[in-house]
Write an enzyme that holds these catalytic residues in place. Structure first.
Site, PDB file in Angstrom:
ATOM      1  N   LYS A 189       0.840  -1.199   0.000  1.00 39.45           N
ATOM      2  CA  LYS A 189       0.000   0.000   0.000  1.00 39.45           C
ATOM      3  C   LYS A 189       0.879   1.254   0.000  1.00 39.45           C
ATOM      4  CE  LYS A 189      -3.752   2.117   2.587  1.00 39.45           C
ATOM      5  NZ  LYS A 189      -4.700   1.988   3.681  1.00 39.45           N
TER       6      LYS A 189
ATOM      7  N   GLU B  40      10.355  -4.980   4.427  1.00 41.43           N
ATOM      8  CA  GLU B  40      10.406  -6.357   3.940  1.00 41.43           C
ATOM      9  C   GLU B  40      10.189  -6.396   2.425  1.00 41.43           C
ATOM     10  OE1 GLU B  40       8.703  -5.221   6.478  1.00 41.43           O
ATOM     11  OE2 GLU B  40       8.685  -6.626   8.167  1.00 41.43           O
TER      12      GLU B  40
ATOM     13  N   GLY C  77      -5.041  -2.146   4.755  1.00 43.14           N
ATOM     14  CA  GLY C  77      -4.230  -3.268   4.266  1.00 43.14           C
ATOM     15  C   GLY C  77      -4.864  -4.624   4.551  1.00 43.14           C
ATOM     16  N   ARG C  78      -5.333  -4.818   5.785  1.00 47.81           N
ATOM     17  CA  ARG C  78      -5.864  -6.138   6.155  1.00 47.81           C
ATOM     18  C   ARG C  78      -7.261  -6.386   5.596  1.00 47.81           C
ATOM     19  NH1 ARG C  78      -4.752  -2.745  10.184  1.00 47.81           N
ATOM     20  NH2 ARG C  78      -6.417  -1.908  11.482  1.00 47.81           N
TER      21      ARG C  78
ATOM     22  N   GLU D  21      -4.652  -6.780  14.740  1.00 42.35           N
ATOM     23  CA  GLU D  21      -4.158  -5.467  14.307  1.00 42.35           C
ATOM     24  C   GLU D  21      -5.302  -4.449  14.365  1.00 42.35           C
ATOM     25  OE1 GLU D  21      -0.708  -4.727  11.334  1.00 42.35           O
ATOM     26  OE2 GLU D  21      -2.494  -4.320  10.155  1.00 42.35           O
TER      27      GLU D  21
ATOM     28  N   HIS E 124      -3.647 -33.353  17.884  1.00 42.25           N
ATOM     29  CA  HIS E 124      -2.482 -34.086  18.390  1.00 42.25           C
ATOM     30  C   HIS E 124      -1.435 -33.127  18.940  1.00 42.25           C
ATOM     31  CE1 HIS E 124      -4.124 -37.752  16.601  1.00 42.25           C
ATOM     32  NE2 HIS E 124      -4.594 -36.908  15.708  1.00 42.25           N
TER      33      HIS E 124
ATOM     34  N   LYS F 127       9.289  -1.092  14.368  1.00 42.20           N
ATOM     35  CA  LYS F 127       9.905  -0.833  13.060  1.00 42.20           C
ATOM     36  C   LYS F 127      10.925   0.299  13.182  1.00 42.20           C
ATOM     37  CE  LYS F 127       5.717  -1.451  10.264  1.00 42.20           C
ATOM     38  NZ  LYS F 127       4.888  -0.801   9.267  1.00 42.20           N
TER      39      LYS F 127
END
Ligand code: F6P
Length: 538
Positions: free
Chosen positions: A193, A199, A253-254, A338, A369, A497
């Site tokens: 965005k 990253e 974004g999400r 978030e 399990h 960050k």
């Protein structure tokens, strides 16, 4: 700061939660013959059952009054009409416009979709690269990767293009994503965005070098496409304007997988699947927008989460009984935590009670399990959300029946438990003596009375998945409103960050800036280990 005295309807909910916190769920079934239907909601092909939760008609009624006190439905309407409900950033939260025709923003979204469709067609026909695209690599983190990764993995079929995802700044992930790919037939999708995320920009640079070393100058502009709300940055980075697809600041974004940010979905699965995904989401939107509190599936789930929080649940386990939904818990972690993992209200007042619970989970049956031991016998009663898919298109129906039987059985077992006398009886039948029975019984008792929700899809189609994800989006946003927080910003991700940016030079030998003693000590350990490795490679 303090929220002061609770508002009347919320005080009533709190009071009821205190009184009902230990009411046995089984009793709620015997006291109410209509319980199953009363706590069932159906919408957009999804079946939601919350009757195994620790709540009563009285609780629901009090929760509806609280929702009214919070003007929940008025706020919902504002969300749909693109009022700037994201008050800290002064923006609308317009993700529903990405899959509808109702508001002017939807026109922009439709124009971009038309361009995207041309891209998808040309990628598949060979027009884009001079030969058909054979592999897609999606580079993007958080909302710019989790949604597309979940959807592609959930819906991929024999005609899908192999698609890999690199989100992490850990170079190992990108290396794996590019492994074995032919650069000449690979299309890389850069999703960001802001087009500034560390990253993504590092991985994008690595991809630039990859193309350069294999195909030379000029390949990048042809083999890379981008989705961003900062097209000028993408262009300055080296992409051709034709390959840049916008989304907008009013798409969080999400909440962005329905926009160009989700372009790996149609590139990988084909246009029809993406279109149907959006249609399914729109069906859920219509339900949420047009349905009153009582019958509204998203409201129901939001109230349940808020209620469970008041009962003391600090986490919620999400367990899809479908390997194809393996990335759902991770997607929900960003969507919910978030959005609502915050401590201050929109009125700048500190919350008195924590809002968002921890969201975690993994697929069944494999989770059985691993962490199910704790779900069944740990002291905390963690609400579980089971997601079942009635019909599978994969494998043998025997597998599917076993999967469903396990999913249903777990909910039943969490509720019913196993009493001391039953354990004793079973041990006796197996031939244990009295002393052994006494010794073993406490370890084998299941207290039961553990809450769960079951969400059932008839099958995992693009439409159903679209509806499911839109449901979670709506639930999350409505919960934000109930708790009085803004679910659409995420300032909490910034500090770490920022500090990483100042810490990086320390790994490169700089003496400043100084950190706390603990971090200084850890920095020294890492630096020493790296030096040692350089002197004596492993
Ligand atoms: O760090 C959090 C975040 O800002 C998320 O909200 C977002 O989805 C992700 O990073 C990626 O951001 P961008 O799309 O700008 O690269």
């Amino acid at each position: 700061m303090s929220t002061g005295s609770p508002t009347p309807a919320f005080a009533a909910v709190q009071d009821l939660a205190t009184r009902q916190a230990h009411s046995p769920i089984a009793d709620m079934f015997s006291e109410d013959a209509e319980r199953v239907t009363r706590f069932t909601r159906r919408a957009a092909g999804l079946h939601l059952a919350t009757d195994k939760q620790r709540w009563t008609p009285e609780a629901l009624k009090a929760l509806y009054a609280w929702a009214e006190e919070r003007n929940l439905l008025t706020w919902r309407d504002q969300l749909f009409s693109m009022t700037p409900v994201n008050i800290t950033e002064g923006r609308a939260a317009g993700h529903t416009a990405l899959r509808s025709n109702g508001v002017p923003a939807a026109k922009k979204a439709a124009e971009t979709r038309a361009r995207l469709k041309t891209l998808v067609d040309s990628a598949r026909s060979g027009a884009l690269l001079g030969q058909p695209v054979e592999a897609i690599v999606n580079i993007g983190v958080g909302g710019s990767g989790l949604g597309p990764k979940l959807v592609v993995n959930a819906l991929k079929g024999p005609d899908s293009l192999p698609t890999t995802f690199a989100a992490n700044v850990d170079g190992a992930e990108l290396q794996e994503a590019l492994k074995g790919l032919n650069p000449a037939t690979t299309l890389v999708v850069l999703v960001s965005k802001t087009f500034t995320t560390l990253e993504t920009m590092m991985n994008a640079e690595a991809v630039r070098s990859w193309f350069m070393s294999h195909l030379g100058e000029g390949a990048l502009a042809k083999h890379c496409v981008a989705a961003t709300a900062a097209p000028e940055r993408a262009e300055a980075w080296g992409l051709s304007r034709d390959n840049i697809f916008p989304f907008w600041d009013w798409v969080g974004g999400r909440f962005s997988l329905w926009s160009a940010a989700g372009m790996a979905i149609p590139l990988s699965l084909g246009w029809a699947a993406f279109d149907e995904l959006l249609q399914g989401a729109e069906v859920m939107d219509t339900h949420v927008r047009d349905t009153d509190l009582e019958d509204n599936m998203a409201v129901h789930l939001a109230l349940l989460d808020a209620w469970n929080r008041l009962l003391g649940a600090s986490s919620r386990a999400v367990v899809p009984y479908a390997s194809r939904l393996a990335y759902l818990p991770g997607f929900l972690q960003q969507l919910e935590m978030e959005s609502n993992g915050k401590g201050v209200t929109t009125k700048n007042v500190a919350l008195e009670h924590p809002a968002c619970p921890v969201v975690w989970g993994d697929v069944g049956t494999t989770g059985q399990h691993a962490f199910f031991q704790m779900l069944h016998q740990g002291l905390e009663k963690i609400p579980v959300e089971f997601i079942l898919v009635a019909n599978s298109r994969d494998g043998h129906d025997g597998h599917q029946k076993a999967l469903l039987a396990n999913g249903l059985a777990q909910g039943a077992a969490l509720l019913r438990g196993k009493s001391k006398s039953k354990v004793r009886e079973e041990l006796k039948a197996k031939g244990y003596n009295d002393q052994e029975i006494e010794h073993l019984t406490p370890h084998m008792v299941f207290e039961g009375d553990r809450p769960s929700t079951t969400l059932i899809l008839d099958r995992l189609t693009p439409k159903r998945l679209g509806a499911l994800l839109a449901l979670y989006e709506h639930k999350t946003a409505l919960l934000g409103r109930l708790w009085g927080i803004n679910p659409f910003d995420q300032f909490g991700v910034e500090l770490g960050k920022q500090m990483a940016r100042t810490l990086t030079p320390r790994l490169e030998g700089a003496r400043d800036p100084a950190f706390d003693p603990s971090t200084e000590a850890l920095l020294k350990v890492v630096t020493d280990m790296r030096q040692h490795e350089r002197q004596e490679p492993a």
